[in-house]
Design a protein around this motif. Structure first.
Motif, PDB file in Angstrom:
ATOM      1  N   LEU A 147      -0.345  -4.392  -2.293  1.00  0.00           N
ATOM      2  CA  LEU A 147       0.856  -3.926  -2.976  1.00  0.00           C
ATOM      3  C   LEU A 147       1.993  -4.940  -2.907  1.00  0.00           C
ATOM      4  O   LEU A 147       2.779  -5.063  -3.851  1.00  0.00           O
ATOM      5  N   ALA A 148       2.069  -5.691  -1.819  1.00  0.00           N
ATOM      6  CA  ALA A 148       3.094  -6.739  -1.717  1.00  0.00           C
ATOM      7  C   ALA A 148       2.890  -7.799  -2.794  1.00  0.00           C
ATOM      8  O   ALA A 148       3.858  -8.322  -3.351  1.00  0.00           O
ATOM      9  N   ARG A 149       1.636  -8.107  -3.103  1.00  0.00           N
ATOM     10  CA  ARG A 149       1.338  -9.064  -4.185  1.00  0.00           C
ATOM     11  C   ARG A 149       1.809  -8.538  -5.535  1.00  0.00           C
ATOM     12  O   ARG A 149       2.025  -9.320  -6.462  1.00  0.00           O
ATOM     13  N   GLN A 150       1.939  -7.216  -5.648  1.00  0.00           N
ATOM     14  CA  GLN A 150       2.401  -6.597  -6.891  1.00  0.00           C
ATOM     15  C   GLN A 150       3.901  -6.297  -6.838  1.00  0.00           C
ATOM     16  O   GLN A 150       4.417  -5.511  -7.630  1.00  0.00           O
ATOM     17  N   SER A 151       4.596  -6.907  -5.898  1.00  0.00           N
ATOM     18  CA  SER A 151       6.045  -6.735  -5.700  1.00  0.00           C
ATOM     19  C   SER A 151       6.426  -5.297  -5.366  1.00  0.00           C
ATOM     20  O   SER A 151       7.466  -4.810  -5.784  1.00  0.00           O
ATOM     21  N   THR A 152       5.565  -4.630  -4.617  1.00  0.00           N
ATOM     22  CA  THR A 152       5.841  -3.272  -4.169  1.00  0.00           C
ATOM     23  C   THR A 152       6.031  -3.301  -2.664  1.00  0.00           C
ATOM     24  O   THR A 152       5.194  -3.819  -1.933  1.00  0.00           O
ATOM     25  N   LYS A 153       7.161  -2.760  -2.207  1.00  0.00           N
ATOM     26  CA  LYS A 153       7.468  -2.731  -0.779  1.00  0.00           C
ATOM     27  C   LYS A 153       7.070  -1.378  -0.201  1.00  0.00           C
ATOM     28  O   LYS A 153       7.633  -0.341  -0.568  1.00  0.00           O
ATOM     29  N   VAL A 154       6.103  -1.380   0.695  1.00  0.00           N
ATOM     30  CA  VAL A 154       5.585  -0.156   1.292  1.00  0.00           C
ATOM     31  C   VAL A 154       6.534   0.323   2.381  1.00  0.00           C
ATOM     32  O   VAL A 154       6.910  -0.433   3.270  1.00  0.00           O
ATOM     33  N   LYS A 155       6.902   1.594   2.289  1.00  0.00           N
ATOM     34  CA  LYS A 155       7.734   2.224   3.316  1.00  0.00           C
ATOM     35  C   LYS A 155       6.857   2.930   4.351  1.00  0.00           C
ATOM     36  O   LYS A 155       7.116   2.864   5.538  1.00  0.00           O
ATOM     37  N   GLN A 156       5.793   3.616   3.858  1.00  0.00           N
ATOM     38  CA  GLN A 156       4.944   4.397   4.753  1.00  0.00           C
ATOM     39  C   GLN A 156       3.607   4.655   4.072  1.00  0.00           C
ATOM     40  O   GLN A 156       3.549   4.842   2.860  1.00  0.00           O
ATOM     41  N   ILE A 157       2.531   4.668   4.869  1.00  0.00           N
ATOM     42  CA  ILE A 157       1.211   5.050   4.395  1.00  0.00           C
ATOM     43  C   ILE A 157       0.676   6.130   5.329  1.00  0.00           C
ATOM     44  O   ILE A 157       0.643   5.941   6.538  1.00  0.00           O
ATOM     45  N   ASN A 158       0.279   7.251   4.732  1.00  0.00           N
ATOM     46  CA  ASN A 158      -0.303   8.352   5.492  1.00  0.00           C
ATOM     47  C   ASN A 158      -1.702   8.654   4.960  1.00  0.00           C
ATOM     48  O   ASN A 158      -1.995   8.371   3.801  1.00  0.00           O
ATOM     49  N   VAL A 159      -2.518   9.256   5.786  1.00  0.00           N
ATOM     50  CA  VAL A 159      -3.796   9.772   5.335  1.00  0.00           C
ATOM     51  C   VAL A 159      -3.563  11.228   4.954  1.00  0.00           C
ATOM     52  O   VAL A 159      -3.104  12.028   5.753  1.00  0.00           O
ATOM     53  N   VAL A 160      -3.859  11.550   3.696  1.00  0.00           N
ATOM     54  CA  VAL A 160      -3.730  12.920   3.206  1.00  0.00           C
ATOM     55  C   VAL A 160      -5.078  13.302   2.615  1.00  0.00           C
ATOM     56  O   VAL A 160      -5.510  12.718   1.617  1.00  0.00           O
ATOM     57  N   GLY A 161      -5.724  14.268   3.252  1.00  0.00           N
ATOM     58  CA  GLY A 161      -7.079  14.614   2.822  1.00  0.00           C
ATOM     59  C   GLY A 161      -7.978  13.427   3.061  1.00  0.00           C
ATOM     60  O   GLY A 161      -8.077  12.921   4.182  1.00  0.00           O
ATOM     61  N   ASP A 162      -8.610  12.942   2.012  1.00  0.00           N
ATOM     62  CA  ASP A 162      -9.442  11.744   2.136  1.00  0.00           C
ATOM     63  C   ASP A 162      -8.894  10.606   1.269  1.00  0.00           C
ATOM     64  O   ASP A 162      -9.638   9.794   0.741  1.00  0.00           O
ATOM     65  N   CYS A 163      -7.558  10.568   1.145  1.00  0.00           N
ATOM     66  CA  CYS A 163      -6.866   9.523   0.380  1.00  0.00           C
ATOM     67  C   CYS A 163      -5.744   8.931   1.225  1.00  0.00           C
ATOM     68  O   CYS A 163      -5.306   9.520   2.203  1.00  0.00           O
ATOM     69  N   TYR A 164      -5.277   7.761   0.806  1.00  0.00           N
ATOM     70  CA  TYR A 164      -4.050   7.202   1.366  1.00  0.00           C
ATOM     71  C   TYR A 164      -2.892   7.676   0.494  1.00  0.00           C
ATOM     72  O   TYR A 164      -2.950   7.597  -0.732  1.00  0.00           O
ATOM     73  N   ALA A 165      -1.817   8.132   1.121  1.00  0.00           N
ATOM     74  CA  ALA A 165      -0.584   8.472   0.414  1.00  0.00           C
ATOM     75  C   ALA A 165       0.416   7.364   0.723  1.00  0.00           C
ATOM     76  O   ALA A 165       0.770   7.152   1.876  1.00  0.00           O
ATOM     77  N   VAL A 166       0.821   6.640  -0.308  1.00  0.00           N
ATOM     78  CA  VAL A 166       1.702   5.491  -0.130  1.00  0.00           C
ATOM     79  C   VAL A 166       3.081   5.819  -0.682  1.00  0.00           C
ATOM     80  O   VAL A 166       3.227   6.205  -1.845  1.00  0.00           O
ATOM     81  N   TYR A 167       4.067   5.669   0.179  1.00  0.00           N
ATOM     82  CA  TYR A 167       5.468   5.841  -0.205  1.00  0.00           C
ATOM     83  C   TYR A 167       6.067   4.443  -0.233  1.00  0.00           C
ATOM     84  O   TYR A 167       6.118   3.761   0.786  1.00  0.00           O
ATOM     85  N   ALA A 168       6.503   4.013  -1.426  1.00  0.00           N
ATOM     86  CA  ALA A 168       6.932   2.631  -1.602  1.00  0.00           C
ATOM     87  C   ALA A 168       8.035   2.554  -2.646  1.00  0.00           C
ATOM     88  O   ALA A 168       8.367   3.551  -3.297  1.00  0.00           O
ATOM     89  N   VAL A 169       8.593   1.356  -2.800  1.00  0.00           N
ATOM     90  CA  VAL A 169       9.568   1.084  -3.856  1.00  0.00           C
ATOM     91  C   VAL A 169       9.136  -0.177  -4.593  1.00  0.00           C
ATOM     92  O   VAL A 169       8.565  -1.103  -4.000  1.00  0.00           O
ATOM     93  N   ASN A 170       9.418  -0.209  -5.905  1.00  0.00           N
ATOM     94  CA  ASN A 170       9.090  -1.398  -6.687  1.00  0.00           C
ATOM     95  C   ASN A 170      10.231  -2.408  -6.617  1.00  0.00           C
ATOM     96  O   ASN A 170      11.219  -2.181  -5.918  1.00  0.00           O
ATOM     97  N   LYS A 171      10.112  -3.505  -7.343  1.00  0.00           N
ATOM     98  CA  LYS A 171      11.138  -4.556  -7.233  1.00  0.00           C
ATOM     99  C   LYS A 171      12.482  -4.121  -7.809  1.00  0.00           C
ATOM    100  O   LYS A 171      13.493  -4.717  -7.507  1.00  0.00           O
ATOM    101  N   ALA A 172      12.501  -3.033  -8.603  1.00  0.00           N
ATOM    102  CA  ALA A 172      13.761  -2.476  -9.103  1.00  0.00           C
ATOM    103  C   ALA A 172      14.306  -1.418  -8.139  1.00  0.00           C
ATOM    104  O   ALA A 172      15.247  -0.711  -8.469  1.00  0.00           O
ATOM    105  N   ASN A 173      13.690  -1.330  -6.955  1.00  0.00           N
ATOM    106  CA  ASN A 173      14.084  -0.402  -5.895  1.00  0.00           C
ATOM    107  C   ASN A 173      13.931   1.063  -6.307  1.00  0.00           C
ATOM    108  O   ASN A 173      14.657   1.928  -5.852  1.00  0.00           O
TER     109      ASN A 173
END
Length: 94
Positions: free
Chosen positions: A48-74
């Motif tokens: 995600l950093a390569r895609q200019s996305t800044k990750v705030k938090q990653i959680n496991v929800v069920g059998d997926c990753y839940a990613v809370y992030a912001v893009n380069k426009a914040n």
């Protein structure tokens, strides 16, 4: 007699809400298998950093990753990701 009607109306509304929520999936199903086969959260953060996305938090929800992030426009980009393919599965509802 009116209080009895109000109680029955409230009970009917509560049952209708419960039936509706039972049919609405809270999270997508990734069918990702055991966690031993998952890619790491760090690998997803790097991707995600390569895609200019800044990750705030990653959680496991069920059998997926839940990613809370912001893009380069914040702007928030909260998304579920498949933990094996690291592909987006769907947005996280607000």
């Amino acid at each position: 007699m009116k209080p009895v009607r109000i109680v029955f109306a409230a009970m009917a509304l509560a049952m209708a809400c419960q039936a509706w929520s039972a049919n609405t999936p809270a999270t997508p199903t990734c069918n990702s298998g055991p966690q031993s086969g998952w890619k790491s959260k760090d690998a997803l953060t790097t991707l995600l950093a390569r895609q200019s996305t800044k990750v705030k938090q990653i959680n496991v929800v069920g059998d997926c990753y839940a990613v809370y992030a912001v893009n380069k426009a914040n702007q928030p980009v909260n998304t579920y990701y498949h933990p094996v393919t690291l592909k987006p599965v769907g947005p996280i509802p607000n």
